[in-house]
Design a protein around this motif. Structure first.
Motif, PDB file in Angstrom:
ATOM      1  N   GLY A 137       0.806  -1.215   0.000  1.00 19.12           N
ATOM      2  CA  GLY A 137       0.000   0.000   0.000  1.00 19.12           C
ATOM      3  C   GLY A 137       0.836   1.260   0.000  1.00 19.12           C
ATOM      4  O   GLY A 137       0.446   2.260   0.597  1.00 19.12           O
ATOM      5  N   GLU A 138       1.987   1.238  -0.680  1.00 22.11           N
ATOM      6  CA  GLU A 138       2.880   2.387  -0.656  1.00 22.11           C
ATOM      7  C   GLU A 138       3.203   2.888  -2.059  1.00 22.11           C
ATOM      8  O   GLU A 138       3.335   2.112  -2.992  1.00 22.11           O
ATOM      9  N   CYS A 139       3.313   4.190  -2.179  1.00 21.36           N
ATOM     10  CA  CYS A 139       3.748   4.838  -3.406  1.00 21.36           C
ATOM     11  C   CYS A 139       5.261   5.021  -3.310  1.00 21.36           C
ATOM     12  O   CYS A 139       5.787   5.319  -2.247  1.00 21.36           O
ATOM     13  N   THR A 140       5.957   4.830  -4.409  1.00 17.84           N
ATOM     14  CA  THR A 140       7.415   4.816  -4.403  1.00 17.84           C
ATOM     15  C   THR A 140       7.997   5.895  -5.308  1.00 17.84           C
ATOM     16  O   THR A 140       7.524   6.094  -6.424  1.00 17.84           O
ATOM     17  N   LEU A 141       9.035   6.568  -4.827  1.00 21.57           N
ATOM     18  CA  LEU A 141       9.828   7.452  -5.666  1.00 21.57           C
ATOM     19  C   LEU A 141      11.128   6.732  -5.993  1.00 21.57           C
ATOM     20  O   LEU A 141      11.721   6.098  -5.126  1.00 21.57           O
ATOM     21  N   THR A 142      11.546   6.812  -7.250  1.00 27.02           N
ATOM     22  CA  THR A 142      12.770   6.144  -7.699  1.00 27.02           C
ATOM     23  C   THR A 142      13.673   7.163  -8.388  1.00 27.02           C
ATOM     24  O   THR A 142      13.317   8.345  -8.509  1.00 27.02           O
ATOM     25  N   GLY A 143      14.804   6.703  -8.877  1.00 26.24           N
ATOM     26  CA  GLY A 143      15.707   7.574  -9.618  1.00 26.24           C
ATOM     27  C   GLY A 143      15.124   8.044 -10.941  1.00 26.24           C
ATOM     28  O   GLY A 143      15.612   9.007 -11.529  1.00 26.24           O
ATOM     29  N   GLU A 144      14.082   7.390 -11.416  1.00 27.49           N
ATOM     30  CA  GLU A 144      13.423   7.800 -12.656  1.00 27.49           C
ATOM     31  C   GLU A 144      12.265   8.756 -12.412  1.00 27.49           C
ATOM     32  O   GLU A 144      11.640   9.237 -13.356  1.00 27.49           O
ATOM     33  N   SER A 145      11.966   9.022 -11.147  1.00 29.62           N
ATOM     34  CA  SER A 145      10.889   9.949 -10.801  1.00 29.62           C
ATOM     35  C   SER A 145      11.290  11.374 -11.164  1.00 29.62           C
ATOM     36  O   SER A 145      12.465  11.689 -11.332  1.00 29.62           O
ATOM     37  N   ARG A 146      10.283  12.228 -11.270  1.00 29.48           N
ATOM     38  CA  ARG A 146      10.507  13.648 -11.513  1.00 29.48           C
ATOM     39  C   ARG A 146       9.721  14.458 -10.501  1.00 29.48           C
ATOM     40  O   ARG A 146       8.648  14.045 -10.066  1.00 29.48           O
ATOM     41  N   ILE A 147      10.243  15.600 -10.158  1.00 28.69           N
ATOM     42  CA  ILE A 147       9.499  16.580  -9.371  1.00 28.69           C
ATOM     43  C   ILE A 147       8.907  17.547 -10.381  1.00 28.69           C
ATOM     44  O   ILE A 147       9.640  18.237 -11.095  1.00 28.69           O
ATOM     45  N   VAL A 148       7.601  17.573 -10.472  1.00 23.24           N
ATOM     46  CA  VAL A 148       6.905  18.364 -11.487  1.00 23.24           C
ATOM     47  C   VAL A 148       6.309  19.606 -10.822  1.00 23.24           C
ATOM     48  O   VAL A 148       5.651  19.506  -9.788  1.00 23.24           O
ATOM     49  N   ILE A 149       6.553  20.761 -11.421  1.00 21.85           N
ATOM     50  CA  ILE A 149       5.968  22.016 -10.956  1.00 21.85           C
ATOM     51  C   ILE A 149       5.374  22.743 -12.160  1.00 21.85           C
ATOM     52  O   ILE A 149       5.794  22.511 -13.293  1.00 21.85           O
ATOM     53  N   PRO A 150       4.395  23.615 -11.932  1.00 26.34           N
ATOM     54  CA  PRO A 150       3.852  24.414 -13.046  1.00 26.34           C
ATOM     55  C   PRO A 150       4.929  25.353 -13.583  1.00 26.34           C
ATOM     56  O   PRO A 150       5.787  25.828 -12.833  1.00 26.34           O
ATOM     57  N   ASP A 151       4.874  25.649 -14.882  1.00 24.43           N
ATOM     58  CA  ASP A 151       5.913  26.492 -15.473  1.00 24.43           C
ATOM     59  C   ASP A 151       5.847  27.934 -14.992  1.00 24.43           C
ATOM     60  O   ASP A 151       6.822  28.668 -15.097  1.00 24.43           O
ATOM     61  N   ASP A 152       4.721  28.352 -14.428  1.00 24.82           N
ATOM     62  CA  ASP A 152       4.621  29.712 -13.892  1.00 24.82           C
ATOM     63  C   ASP A 152       4.767  29.731 -12.369  1.00 24.82           C
ATOM     64  O   ASP A 152       4.290  30.653 -11.702  1.00 24.82           O
ATOM     65  N   ALA A 153       5.443  28.742 -11.822  1.00 26.93           N
ATOM     66  CA  ALA A 153       5.639  28.654 -10.371  1.00 26.93           C
ATOM     67  C   ALA A 153       6.456  29.840  -9.874  1.00 26.93           C
ATOM     68  O   ALA A 153       7.407  30.270 -10.526  1.00 26.93           O
ATOM     69  N   GLY A 154       6.084  30.313  -8.697  1.00 23.99           N
ATOM     70  CA  GLY A 154       6.815  31.414  -8.077  1.00 23.99           C
ATOM     71  C   GLY A 154       8.075  30.920  -7.385  1.00 23.99           C
ATOM     72  O   GLY A 154       8.390  29.724  -7.369  1.00 23.99           O
ATOM     73  N   ARG A 155       8.786  31.845  -6.765  1.00 25.16           N
ATOM     74  CA  ARG A 155      10.067  31.480  -6.168  1.00 25.16           C
ATOM     75  C   ARG A 155       9.923  30.558  -4.964  1.00 25.16           C
ATOM     76  O   ARG A 155      10.792  29.740  -4.712  1.00 25.16           O
ATOM     77  N   VAL A 156       8.827  30.659  -4.221  1.00 21.72           N
ATOM     78  CA  VAL A 156       8.639  29.789  -3.057  1.00 21.72           C
ATOM     79  C   VAL A 156       8.394  28.352  -3.512  1.00 21.72           C
ATOM     80  O   VAL A 156       8.960  27.408  -2.951  1.00 21.72           O
ATOM     81  N   LEU A 157       7.572  28.165  -4.524  1.00 22.48           N
ATOM     82  CA  LEU A 157       7.305  26.822  -5.041  1.00 22.48           C
ATOM     83  C   LEU A 157       8.560  26.222  -5.681  1.00 22.48           C
ATOM     84  O   LEU A 157       8.837  25.030  -5.515  1.00 22.48           O
ATOM     85  N   LEU A 158       9.323  27.038  -6.365  1.00 20.29           N
ATOM     86  CA  LEU A 158      10.583  26.566  -6.939  1.00 20.29           C
ATOM     87  C   LEU A 158      11.561  26.182  -5.827  1.00 20.29           C
ATOM     88  O   LEU A 158      12.249  25.161  -5.917  1.00 20.29           O
ATOM     89  N   ARG A 159      11.585  26.961  -4.756  1.00 28.82           N
ATOM     90  CA  ARG A 159      12.447  26.630  -3.609  1.00 28.82           C
ATOM     91  C   ARG A 159      12.008  25.316  -2.968  1.00 28.82           C
ATOM     92  O   ARG A 159      12.838  24.505  -2.545  1.00 28.82           O
TER      93      ARG A 159
END
Length: 161
Positions: free
Chosen positions: A29-51
């Protein structure tokens, strides 16, 4: 014996190195992050979200031994629907999601399924959700998170004097 001011080096370390405990497989029952995972953010993300995204990337590298990249995209839903094992950091302004109990400034909602989606009330909320995700991975000792939904809001508003 500790050298003078050596404690400062320990205080400047943001993430504890090598927190991952062995190579135990994820539970059913677990979700896994691997080396192939990505951190996805919106392209108009502000500096706090990018941080927040950079902090999560640093945490995964230093503490969990995973090298993941950050992807800024115009339609995060398209990426999430076509692949699994990714982490989306976003705000309710981008998704319009119902935050349940996290519907307050600095509140957040974490949805774990095929992907992990952290939706903040605002960008500071998304960052707080990222910190909570780090805590959950620290407790598990691996980049695994139990499937489900959790939402939280701050119990108080910090005051500066």
């Amino acid at each position: 014996m500790e050298k003078k001011y050596e404690f400062r080096r320990r205080m400047l370390a943001v993430h504890t190195p090598r927190r991952r405990e062995g190579a135990a497989p994820p539970g059913p029952g677990e979700c896994t992050l691997t080396g192939e995972s990505r951190i996805v953010i919106p392209d108009d993300a502000g500096r706090v979200l990018l941080r927040a995204a950079r902090d999560m990337q640093d945490y995964l590298f230093v503490s969990m031994g995973l090298s993941v990249r950050i992807a800024a995209v115009d339609d995060p839903d398209e990426i999430l629907s076509s692949s699994s094992g990714n982490l989306l950091l976003t705000t309710r302004a981008h998704t319009g999601a119902d935050l349940l109990d996290g519907d307050a400034p600095r509140g957040y909602r974490i949805d774990c399924g095929d992907n992990i989606v952290v939706t903040g009330y605002d960008e500071a909320g998304a960052m707080q959700g990222g910190f909570r995700l780090e805590e959950l991975m620290n407790l598990r000792g691996a980049p695994y998170v139990s499937r489900g939904t959790t939402a939280r809001r701050p119990l108080f508003s910090p005051r500066m004097v």
